[in-house]
Design an enzyme around this catalytic site. Structure first.
Site, PDB file in Angstrom:
ATOM      1  N   HIS A 178       2.587  -4.118   3.047  1.00 15.52           N
ATOM      2  CA  HIS A 178       2.791  -4.325   4.483  1.00 15.52           C
ATOM      3  C   HIS A 178       1.805  -3.502   5.311  1.00 15.52           C
ATOM      4  O   HIS A 178       1.473  -3.870   6.436  1.00 15.52           O
ATOM      5  CB  HIS A 178       4.221  -3.965   4.885  1.00 15.52           C
ATOM      6  CG  HIS A 178       5.172  -5.119   4.812  1.00 15.52           C
ATOM      7  ND1 HIS A 178       4.872  -6.364   5.329  1.00 15.52           N
ATOM      8  CD2 HIS A 178       6.428  -5.211   4.306  1.00 15.52           C
ATOM      9  CE1 HIS A 178       5.903  -7.173   5.131  1.00 15.52           C
ATOM     10  NE2 HIS A 178       6.847  -6.512   4.508  1.00 15.52           N
ATOM     11  N   HIS A 183       5.539  -4.225  -2.409  1.00 15.92           N
ATOM     12  CA  HIS A 183       5.741  -5.059  -1.227  1.00 15.92           C
ATOM     13  C   HIS A 183       5.611  -4.220   0.044  1.00 15.92           C
ATOM     14  O   HIS A 183       4.873  -4.581   0.972  1.00 15.92           O
ATOM     15  CB  HIS A 183       7.126  -5.710  -1.313  1.00 15.92           C
ATOM     16  CG  HIS A 183       7.540  -6.491  -0.102  1.00 15.92           C
ATOM     17  ND1 HIS A 183       7.533  -7.866  -0.064  1.00 15.92           N
ATOM     18  CD2 HIS A 183       7.993  -6.096   1.110  1.00 15.92           C
ATOM     19  CE1 HIS A 183       7.961  -8.280   1.116  1.00 15.92           C
ATOM     20  NE2 HIS A 183       8.253  -7.218   1.847  1.00 15.92           N
ATOM     21  N   GLU A 184       6.336  -3.101   0.097  1.00 15.61           N
ATOM     22  CA  GLU A 184       6.288  -2.265   1.303  1.00 15.61           C
ATOM     23  C   GLU A 184       4.913  -1.639   1.487  1.00 15.61           C
ATOM     24  O   GLU A 184       4.418  -1.527   2.612  1.00 15.61           O
ATOM     25  CB  GLU A 184       7.382  -1.194   1.249  1.00 15.61           C
ATOM     26  CG  GLU A 184       8.805  -1.731   1.161  1.00 15.61           C
ATOM     27  CD  GLU A 184       9.159  -2.735   2.249  1.00 15.61           C
ATOM     28  OE1 GLU A 184       8.526  -2.730   3.326  1.00 15.61           O
ATOM     29  OE2 GLU A 184      10.075  -3.549   2.027  1.00 15.61           O
ATOM     30  N   ASP A 233       4.777 -10.023  -0.583  1.00 17.93           N
ATOM     31  CA  ASP A 233       5.341 -10.450  -1.866  1.00 17.93           C
ATOM     32  C   ASP A 233       4.253 -10.565  -2.922  1.00 17.93           C
ATOM     33  O   ASP A 233       4.389 -10.074  -4.047  1.00 17.93           O
ATOM     34  CB  ASP A 233       6.053 -11.798  -1.716  1.00 17.93           C
ATOM     35  CG  ASP A 233       7.435 -11.672  -1.098  1.00 17.93           C
ATOM     36  OD1 ASP A 233       7.977 -10.550  -1.065  1.00 17.93           O
ATOM     37  OD2 ASP A 233       7.972 -12.700  -0.652  1.00 17.93           O
ATOM     38  N   GLU A 284       5.134 -11.356   5.245  1.00 21.05           N
ATOM     39  CA  GLU A 284       6.030 -11.178   4.103  1.00 21.05           C
ATOM     40  C   GLU A 284       5.478 -11.853   2.857  1.00 21.05           C
ATOM     41  O   GLU A 284       5.653 -11.342   1.737  1.00 21.05           O
ATOM     42  CB  GLU A 284       7.419 -11.721   4.427  1.00 21.05           C
ATOM     43  CG  GLU A 284       8.124 -10.998   5.573  1.00 21.05           C
ATOM     44  CD  GLU A 284       8.375  -9.531   5.281  1.00 21.05           C
ATOM     45  OE1 GLU A 284       8.457  -9.160   4.090  1.00 21.05           O
ATOM     46  OE2 GLU A 284       8.493  -8.751   6.242  1.00 21.05           O
TER      47      GLU A 284
END
Length: 677
Positions: free
Chosen positions: A518, A514-515, A579, A575
């Site tokens: 980003h 997830h990070e 995800d 986000e």
């Protein structure tokens, strides 16, 4: 500041973790897959969120003090109790006066001292209110706003120091729109929020009444606050526009800024912050200051004084007597979020202490309880996830080779931070006294502000952390191209040393992915490998990315979160991309770990099924209707249910794992699914 620089895993949780009589790894006796957390009366294909989390949801009903209670909150609550024990042990050991341990214990004790808080009443803010009352014109207004910004309040706008987004190795002073006490412009402008506006007016009036103002003054104050905050709302960027990185970059010389926007006497304002000689600033939402200038010209000094006084009272209310705290809780807690009871005083005092001395508390935690083996295993997982994301980038059919090269360069340049910083912050100059709780909060805020202001015009310290080690969260920072996983998140259900790889890849693996994703979402993709705001995409690739992102926007726009209220797919796009990317990248890494042979089933679940169950377990939650509506306006993350169901509906391997067919509610036609990363 965190909000501006980092895309975190979950908003609104600066969660503290503490210490137990056992190290963190012993907590991992938690079952990897707890069958009691499932709701087997529901099929995976009808509602996977309910199937995977329904048992947990039933076992963990909302407590009166919560507006939302989920896996994050449960871990946070457990850690609060542990941290309470740690601080109380510091107090019991009679630390030397002035030491960091003494400061932590004293700060916490003052938050607990209800007798003193109630006896002090309004006295802790009397001098500040008198200083606001003494304001007579633009020069004094400018000086007062500088003072309040330094003390941790945000009337009209915010100032902070961070990386210049187009010269990311250097820090620059940045201005950011602010000044809305209800948090979002919609609360001031939409008919559907009228009831909340009326409650807000009552709250404003109540604060002034508690502060000793007459009924007539309280009425005038309420009118002034509503006039100014509604005016600010009218000229503020929408939450969707705030996601446009280029639109929110407006670097200019300080002289040009002062000439263009006469909101304040800028020499007095910047001088009050010790920034008078800075050559340039990034004005972020530049048009906001034009609108603010026009508003200020239509606003009397007396109205501005009421607005500033309200900012002070609203901020201080949490640290004054019981009446002030109750007034604030009744509006923000009950009306806006649906909470039924205040948190216990010890939790409130703990949160404030942890915020004021965050790295000092974190150092104590790490020294005693963070296991090196967790950091070692995380480094391995991160390496595996980086490799998997690289493989996925190479396999993207919609992206050209030229852009893939740049994407791989950015991925290879990621800085990875795990557990805690290598260098701890020095709190020796933070003064803690036994005069008043609020005075200590103000001194702490000034200490923090000066810490960041000292960076103006200096090189960016890429070793600095923007979350404390005891925070249950994670983040990606685009200007340093870094991913960070504090020690506190490396516990079940996120990271379980006793779990099989499938569960850990589904949980912490997806968090890592997830990070990482980003760095390539609708905002992060605008920054290059060095953290500069620069377009490194071909025009055709950018178009293809946007086409796919727009499909995701529409999918989430169609979600009904409550009654007739829809999710905001544009606001939550980053986000949602993260995800989905986290799921795909982590599953890719898990499959690679099989080396062609999938492990045996456990508790009747294949490794692939355990992966998706491990992911879903992160987002089980109970939530009040008021909080659903509030978070839909202010939180760029989708609600827990949709972080599971909406994300998984685009993942082909999920369908195969649970034999989901066109007859199931979870089913989405293949041609309607979208994969970005």
């Amino acid at each position: 500041m965190k909000k501006m620089i980092a895309f975190s895993l979950i908003a609104g949780l600066v969660a503290s973790t503490g210490c137990t009589t056992k190290p963190v790894q012993d907590a991992s006796k938690t079952p990897a897959i707890n069958l009691a957390n499932l709701d087997t009366t529901v099929s995976p294909g009808s509602d996977f969120y309910q199937y995977a989390c329904g048992g947990w949801i039933k076992q963990n009903p909302l407590k009166p003090e919560y507006a939302r209670y989920g896996s994050f909150d449960k871990l946070r609550e457990d850690n609060q109790k542990q941290l309470k024990d740690l601080i109380e042990s510091l107090q019991a050991n009679k630390s030397e006066a002035g030491s960091v341990a003494w400061k932590i214990g004293t700060f916490y004790a003052m938050g607990l001292d209800s007798a003193k808080l109630n006896a002090d009443g309004i006295n802790p803010v009397k001098d500040q209110l008198a200083a606001i009352e003494a304001v007579t014109g633009k020069k004094e207004v400018s000086a007062m706003i500088a003072t309040m910004h330094k003390e941790g309040m945000s009337p009209y706008f915010q100032l902070y120091v961070g990386a210049d987004e187009k010269n990311s190795s250097m820090n620059i002073v940045q201005l950011y729109q602010s000044g809305l006490s209800m948090g979002d412009r919609d609360y001031y402008l939409l008919e559907e929020t009228k009831t909340i506006r009326e409650a807000f007016k009552s709250y404003v009036s109540q604060l002034f009444t508690l502060a000793g103002y007459s009924a007539d003054q309280s009425k005038l104050a309420t009118e002034a606050v509503m006039k100014i905050e509604t005016g600010i709302a009218n000229v503020s960027f929408t939450r969707e526009d705030l996601r446009d990185s280029q639109k929110n970059y407006n670097k200019m010389s300080l002289a040009a800024f002062k000439s263009a926007y006469d909101v304040l006497d800028w020499d007095i304002y910047f001088g009050g912050l010790g920034l008078k000689d800075i050559p340039e600033i990034d004005a972020k939402q530049a048009s906001f200051y034009k609108g603010l200038s026009d508003l200020m010209k239509k606003t009397s000094v007396d109205e501005q004084k009421y607005y500033l006084a309200f900012n002070l009272l609203n901020e201080a209310a949490s640290y004054l007597n019981d009446d002030f705290y109750a007034a604030k809780f009744n509006f923000y807690g009950k009306t806006m979020s649906g909470k039924q009871e205040q948190q216990p005083r010890w939790k409130r005092a703990l949160e404030t202490t942890n915020s004021a001395l965050s790295e000092a508390v974190g150092q104590l935690y790490v020294e005693k309880y963070f296991p090196p083996v967790a950091k070692e295993k995380m480094l391995t997982l991160v390496g595996n996830l980086q490799k998997a994301l690289g493989q996925r980038i190479n396999g993207l059919q919609w992206m050209s080779d030229a852009t893939k090269v740049k994407a791989q360069e950015k991925l290879a340049a990621f800085t990875v931070k795990i557990g805690y910083p290598d260098k701890w912050r020095d709190y020796s100059k933070l003064e803690i006294k036994e005069d008043s709780y609020w005075a200590n909060v103000v001194r702490s805020n000034i200490f923090d502000t000066e810490y960041y202001l000292a960076d103006a015009g200096k090189p960016v310290d890429k070793a600095r952390w923007h979350m404390s080690p005891q925070t249950v969260n994670a983040y990606y920072n685009p200007t340093t191209n870094e991913i960070c996983f504090p020690a506190a998140i490396l516990q079940p259900p996120f990271f379980n040393l006793d779990a099989d790889d499938a569960v850990n890849y589904g949980a912490i693996g997806v968090v890592i992915g997830h990070e990482m994703t980003h760095g390539f979402d609708d905002q992060g993709r605008n920054y290059d490998k060095d953290g500069n705001l620069q377009d490194w995409w071909t025009a055709e690739d950018s178009k293809r990315f946007t086409e796919r992102a727009d499909v995701l926007v529409k999918q989430y726009d169609n979600i009904l979160v409550l009654d007739s209220v829809h999710a905001n797919g544009r606001f939550t796009l980053g986000e949602n991309i993260a995800d989905q990317g986290g799921l795909l990248v982590s599953y890719e890494a898990l499959k690679s770990s099989f080396q062609g042979k999938e492990p045996a089933a456990i508790d009747g679940f294949t490794a692939t099924q355990r992966f998706y169950l491990g992911y879903a377990a992160l987002w089980g939650q109970n939530i009040r209707n008021e909080e659903i509506l509030r978070l839909t306006k202010i939180d760029p993350h989708s609600l827990g249910k949709w972080r599971v169901n909406a994300a998984l509906r685009n993942v082909d391997d999920f369908y195969k794992a649970f034999n989901i067919t066109e007859n199931d509610a979870m089913y989405m036609k293949p041609e309607e699914r979208v994969v970005i990363w």
